[in-house]
Design a protein around this motif. Structure first.
Motif, PDB file in Angstrom:
ATOM      1  N   UNK A   1       0.776  -1.223  -0.037  1.00 21.46           N
ATOM      2  CA  UNK A   1       0.049  -0.050   0.155  1.00 21.46           C
ATOM      3  C   UNK A   1       0.955   1.323   0.133  1.00 21.46           C
ATOM      4  N   UNK A   2       1.027   1.937  -1.077  1.00 21.29           N
ATOM      5  CA  UNK A   2       1.762   3.062  -1.249  1.00 21.29           C
ATOM      6  C   UNK A   2       1.094   4.369  -1.099  1.00 21.29           C
ATOM      7  N   UNK A   3       1.536   5.122  -0.010  1.00 21.51           N
ATOM      8  CA  UNK A   3       0.909   6.382   0.164  1.00 21.51           C
ATOM      9  C   UNK A   3       1.564   7.626  -0.469  1.00 21.51           C
ATOM     10  N   UNK A   4       0.868   8.619  -0.745  1.00 21.35           N
ATOM     11  CA  UNK A   4       1.626   9.793  -1.570  1.00 21.35           C
ATOM     12  C   UNK A   4       0.473  11.020  -1.465  1.00 21.35           C
TER      13      UNK A   4
ATOM     14  N   UNK B   1     -11.474  -5.120  11.156  1.00 20.63           N
ATOM     15  CA  UNK B   1      -9.971  -4.291  11.596  1.00 20.63           C
ATOM     16  C   UNK B   1      -9.068  -5.443  11.898  1.00 20.63           C
ATOM     17  N   UNK B   2      -8.092  -5.408  11.016  1.00 19.76           N
ATOM     18  CA  UNK B   2      -6.827  -6.535  11.022  1.00 19.76           C
ATOM     19  C   UNK B   2      -5.740  -5.858  12.140  1.00 19.76           C
ATOM     20  N   UNK B   3      -5.319  -4.543  12.061  1.00 21.33           N
ATOM     21  CA  UNK B   3      -4.209  -4.120  12.738  1.00 21.33           C
ATOM     22  C   UNK B   3      -3.808  -2.740  11.924  1.00 21.33           C
ATOM     23  N   UNK B   4      -2.986  -2.074  12.533  1.00 19.48           N
ATOM     24  CA  UNK B   4      -2.602  -0.791  12.162  1.00 19.48           C
ATOM     25  C   UNK B   4      -1.079  -0.419  12.720  1.00 19.48           C
ATOM     26  N   UNK B   5      -0.597   0.192  11.777  1.00 25.05           N
ATOM     27  CA  UNK B   5       0.899   0.535  11.804  1.00 25.05           C
ATOM     28  C   UNK B   5       1.344   2.088  11.739  1.00 25.05           C
ATOM     29  N   UNK B   6       2.027   2.563  12.673  1.00 23.42           N
ATOM     30  CA  UNK B   6       2.472   4.006  12.507  1.00 23.42           C
ATOM     31  C   UNK B   6       4.058   3.906  11.905  1.00 23.42           C
ATOM     32  N   UNK B   7       3.987   4.371  10.536  1.00 28.79           N
ATOM     33  CA  UNK B   7       5.180   4.190  10.065  1.00 28.79           C
ATOM     34  C   UNK B   7       6.420   5.099  10.480  1.00 28.79           C
TER      35      UNK B   7
ATOM     36  N   UNK C   1       2.361  -7.026   9.819  1.00 30.25           N
ATOM     37  CA  UNK C   1       1.924  -5.644   9.244  1.00 30.25           C
ATOM     38  C   UNK C   1       3.550  -4.907   9.380  1.00 30.25           C
ATOM     39  N   UNK C   2       3.888  -4.339   8.309  1.00 34.07           N
ATOM     40  CA  UNK C   2       5.262  -3.570   8.180  1.00 34.07           C
ATOM     41  C   UNK C   2       5.193  -2.274   7.573  1.00 34.07           C
ATOM     42  N   UNK C   3       6.272  -1.595   7.513  1.00 32.05           N
ATOM     43  CA  UNK C   3       6.161  -0.306   6.754  1.00 32.05           C
ATOM     44  C   UNK C   3       7.746   0.114   6.424  1.00 32.05           C
ATOM     45  N   UNK C   4       7.806   0.393   5.066  1.00 30.13           N
ATOM     46  CA  UNK C   4       9.039   1.333   4.740  1.00 30.13           C
ATOM     47  C   UNK C   4       8.926   2.479   4.413  1.00 30.13           C
ATOM     48  N   UNK C   5       9.301   3.451   5.627  1.00 25.68           N
ATOM     49  CA  UNK C   5       9.180   4.879   5.383  1.00 25.68           C
ATOM     50  C   UNK C   5       9.986   5.413   4.189  1.00 25.68           C
ATOM     51  N   UNK C   6      11.040   4.667   3.928  1.00 20.52           N
ATOM     52  CA  UNK C   6      11.774   5.421   2.651  1.00 20.52           C
ATOM     53  C   UNK C   6      11.096   5.461   1.546  1.00 20.52           C
ATOM     54  N   UNK C   7      10.059   4.606   1.101  1.00 18.10           N
ATOM     55  CA  UNK C   7       9.457   4.492  -0.042  1.00 18.10           C
ATOM     56  C   UNK C   7       7.810   4.731   0.300  1.00 18.10           C
ATOM     57  N   UNK C   8       7.405   5.017   1.563  1.00 15.10           N
ATOM     58  CA  UNK C   8       6.096   5.525   1.875  1.00 15.10           C
ATOM     59  C   UNK C   8       5.049   4.350   1.538  1.00 15.10           C
ATOM     60  N   UNK C   9       5.485   3.025   1.972  1.00  8.80           N
ATOM     61  CA  UNK C   9       4.877   1.972   1.692  1.00  8.80           C
ATOM     62  C   UNK C   9       4.671   1.170   2.766  1.00  8.80           C
ATOM     63  N   UNK C  10       3.270   0.767   2.960  1.00  8.17           N
ATOM     64  CA  UNK C  10       2.944  -0.580   4.229  1.00  8.17           C
ATOM     65  C   UNK C  10       2.868  -1.604   3.362  1.00  8.17           C
TER      66      UNK C  10
END
Lengths: 121, 111
Positions: A22-25, A47-53, A70-79
């Motif tokens: 899931x890429x945010x912009x 509701x499965x879960x939630x992450x704060x990038x 659930x994970x996130x890579x903030x360098x590419x704005x993607x969960x």
């Protein structure tokens, strides 16, 4: 413009692994929680879960704890949402959504288009 | 964490008003004013209709309104229109570590 763009539909076999994205912009990705929501065929939202990038703080619903990661890579704005061993019962549409701030009462104010996951032998 | 309770279905004729209830506990709906409502048309992603119990995002018609009393929140659609036929879900902040929970969902039918 805020956008959440999810990865495409997947067809997998039971026991296989999978990671969807899931890429945010259009906003500060590290400043808003991203949630994952399951919708099984013909059923309601779960509701499965939630992450704060920003710091990778992750919370899981008890029903999904240990079943997904659930994970996130903030360098590419993607969960991400991943499974290590899929089951037929994981067949569903999966949505990511941005949890807004106090100005929108912490509601899910923007949603991805959904990723359909089909698990079948 | 149990889902919030909504009626499975509600129906009304064009122009009428309908109300959908959403019942939780003091740990979610009753404890916080962070109740939101979502509309979902078939094959589409959910759309935020109401946040913080009674606030409408920009672009949502004012025939949609929300309220809360105790552990029960409500969504009212006044002047029902054909395009309002959809599934509706409530959601609330919760004191549990998961931070939120959805309702069971209500199918609205315009007769």
């Amino acid at each position: 413009e805020v956008q959440l763009v999810q990865s495409g539909a997947e067809v997998k076999k039971p026991g296989e692994s999978l990671k969807i994205s899931c890429k945010g912009s259009g906003y500060s990705f590290t400043s808003y929680w991203i949630g994952w929501v399951r919708q099984m065929p013909g059923k309601g939202l779960e509701w499965m879960g939630i992450i704060y990038p920003g710091d990778s703080d992750t919370r899981y619903s008890p029903s999904f704890q240990g079943q997904v990661t659930i994970s996130a890579d903030k360098s590419i704005s993607t969960a991400y949402l991943q499974w290590s061993s899929l089951k037929a019962s994981d067949t569903a549409m999966y949505y990511c959504a941005r949890r807004g701030d106090i100005l929108t009462g912490y509601a899910f104010d923007y949603w991805g288009q959904g990723t359909l996951v089909t698990v079948s032998s | 964490q149990s889902a919030l309770t909504q009626p499975a279905s509600v129906s009304g004729s064009p122009g009428q008003s309908i109300t959908i209830s959403c019942t939780g506990t003091s740990s979610d709906v009753g404890g916080y004013n962070y109740v939101s409502w979502y509309q979902q048309h078939p094959g589409k992603a959910p759309k935020l209709m109401i946040y913080e119990v009674s606030n409408r995002p920009s672009g949502v018609p004012d025939r949609f309104s929300g309220s809360k009393s105790g552990n029960t929140a409500s969504l009212t659609i006044s002047g029902l229109q054909a395009e309002d036929e959809a599934d509706y879900y409530c959601s609330s902040y919760t004191s549990s570590s998961t931070l939120g929970v959805f309702g069971t969902g209500t199918k609205v039918t315009v007769l």
